[in-house]
Design an enzyme around this catalytic site. Sequence first.
Site, short mmCIF file in Angstrom:
data_model
loop_
_atom_site.label_atom_id
_atom_site.label_comp_id
_atom_site.label_asym_id
_atom_site.label_seq_id
_atom_site.Cartn_x
_atom_site.Cartn_y
_atom_site.Cartn_z
N LYS A 113 40.35 47.16 46.34
CA LYS A 113 39.75 46.33 45.30
C LYS A 113 40.50 46.60 44.00
CE LYS A 113 35.40 44.74 43.36
NZ LYS A 113 36.03 44.38 42.09
N LYS A 147 31.63 44.80 48.68
CA LYS A 147 32.45 45.67 47.83
C LYS A 147 31.81 47.06 47.75
CE LYS A 147 30.29 43.77 43.64
NZ LYS A 147 30.52 43.03 42.38
N GLU A 203 39.96 46.47 52.38
CA GLU A 203 41.06 46.14 51.47
C GLU A 203 40.87 46.82 50.12
OE1 GLU A 203 41.96 41.65 53.24
OE2 GLU A 203 41.25 41.89 51.18
N ARG A 262 41.34 37.81 38.57
CA ARG A 262 41.34 36.96 39.77
C ARG A 262 42.10 35.67 39.47
NH1 ARG A 262 37.10 36.74 43.81
NH2 ARG A 262 37.85 35.46 45.53
N ARG A 302 28.39 34.61 46.91
CA ARG A 302 28.52 36.02 47.28
C ARG A 302 28.19 36.12 48.76
NH1 ARG A 302 29.78 39.26 43.31
NH2 ARG A 302 29.28 38.67 41.18
N GLU A 318 44.84 38.52 42.87
CA GLU A 318 44.66 39.09 41.53
C GLU A 318 46.04 39.30 40.91
OE1 GLU A 318 41.80 41.45 40.28
OE2 GLU A 318 40.32 40.74 41.73
N ARG A 331 39.04 32.75 37.88
CA ARG A 331 37.82 32.64 38.70
C ARG A 331 36.84 31.66 38.09
NH1 ARG A 331 34.71 38.07 39.32
NH2 ARG A 331 33.06 36.67 40.01
N PHE A 389 45.27 38.19 48.67
CA PHE A 389 44.46 38.69 49.78
C PHE A 389 43.87 37.58 50.64
CE2 PHE A 389 41.89 39.14 45.83
CZ PHE A 389 40.98 38.13 46.04
#
Length: 518
Positions: free
Chosen positions: A210, A383, A208, A215, A377, A259, A230, A299
């Site tokens: 970035k 990423k 996807e 966020r 994470r 986002e 976030r 997303f």
Amino acid sequence: MMLAPLARVSREVAQTSARSRKIALLAGVFRTAGPEDVPVVIPYLAGRLPQGRIGVGWNALKNPPPPADRATLTVHGVNDTFTALAAVAGPGSQRERRRLVQELLAAATEDEQRFLIGLVSGELRQGALDALAVEALAETSGAAPAVVRRAVMLAGSLQQVAQRLLAEGPHVLEEFLLTVGRPVLPMLAQTAAGVGEAIGRLGDCAVEEKLDGIRVQVHREGPTVRIFTRTLDDITDRLPEVTEVALGLDGDRFVLDGEVIALDEDGRPRPFQEIAGRVGSRTDVRSAAVAVPLSPVFFDVLAADGEDLLDLPAAERHAALVRLVPEPMRVRRLVVSAASGTTGAAEAEEFLRITLDRGHEGVVVKGLDTPYSAGRRGAGWLKVKPVHTLDLVVLAAEWGHGRRTGRLSNLHLGARREDGSFVMLGKTFKGLTDAMLEWQTGRLGELAVRDDGFTVTVRPELVVEIAYDGLQRSSRYPAGVTLRFARVVRYREDKPAAEADTVGTVLAAHGRGAEERT
């Protein structure tokens, strides 16, 4: 709770690399602390102030008074002082802040002084302790770590869960459920060196775009929409266009993850600072929305029709997202099968290239069987961003605090102008190992031309390789830009300053040649 044991544990945690020892130390604190202490103890251990910024700079911290002979400070007493400092305003505020700080330090022992100075200056910066604190709470209470972790994710607050867990016991964790209208900590991505590596680690996956935006987590309960950052701040009133979008969707009880970005007339993303400035604007929101209209791009979906989707595989959550959100408001993606081998990897590389050409910062590769690991994470999200590096010259360095006391830490970084002079592009203390700190303190001492007790100005001779994520506009620096997320890679003693990168080269690499100021 007394401050002294907290200062001691903070120092011991910083000095050990063993995860098990860190957890044991934190568990010892939680056994001593009362539930009422937790909202202060946890952020302190992580190197944060509950009050956020309190307006205290280095001038108020330098030249502390002689330390006290015995420990008398309590955690809540110290926190009350920080609350008072945050409230200081108006004429004479700097003098009053210094008075309060010096008064606090005078009541602190030597160990407590080091802890307080590090806490206020930000030098403790032990944010990774949040994850260890979850393990320590589990050890202290007898609850399963996974259950504690999920409760924290759904509550959006480690302090809240810890306070109730220590006061009421493990059974209270069952009460923390996903609730539309109450934000949860977002899932974050780990880093991979490239898309090929990411696909190799995840197997069947989606690649996807970035986006370099803000966020947001969007909650809708009937006619009520709430939007969170976030960090779980409520910014609903600042984003009327996002509220309008959410009310226009078919569902009426959902939680979306995405986002907000701003696009220019060519459909390319506008600079991150413009987006951040717009989201941060609290006054005249209507005019700000006209000047910098924001577009939400989603997303993931955490709940739909009021049903919790967190534990579903990513492929099923995306199917729910497709049913709820029209394609123009969904992030672009490419699905790659592990069975496609090099063909799939090549397609992913091309997708990354196109994404970068469109002005976005990279891609996130997501395993199709991955649940939503909120607040972590997770290994299921990787990423991939291009790493920019520059060879810059050290212009000055600031004396460190806390663990770095007595060593030069924060580096002032400069690029060459064509006339041989240097222009500062930013600062960083990140990426420096203890060995590098020791070495650069000695080396920069040899190059020093001035030391005001805070900053050591040096002859511009030492070249350092810096990794960074990009440039952002900044009126604080002469070139009109500064480095984003700069960190030290290594020193380049093999390079003379005359071979360091120029300002023009830096700006041209990011298409900003016209922004340079003289």
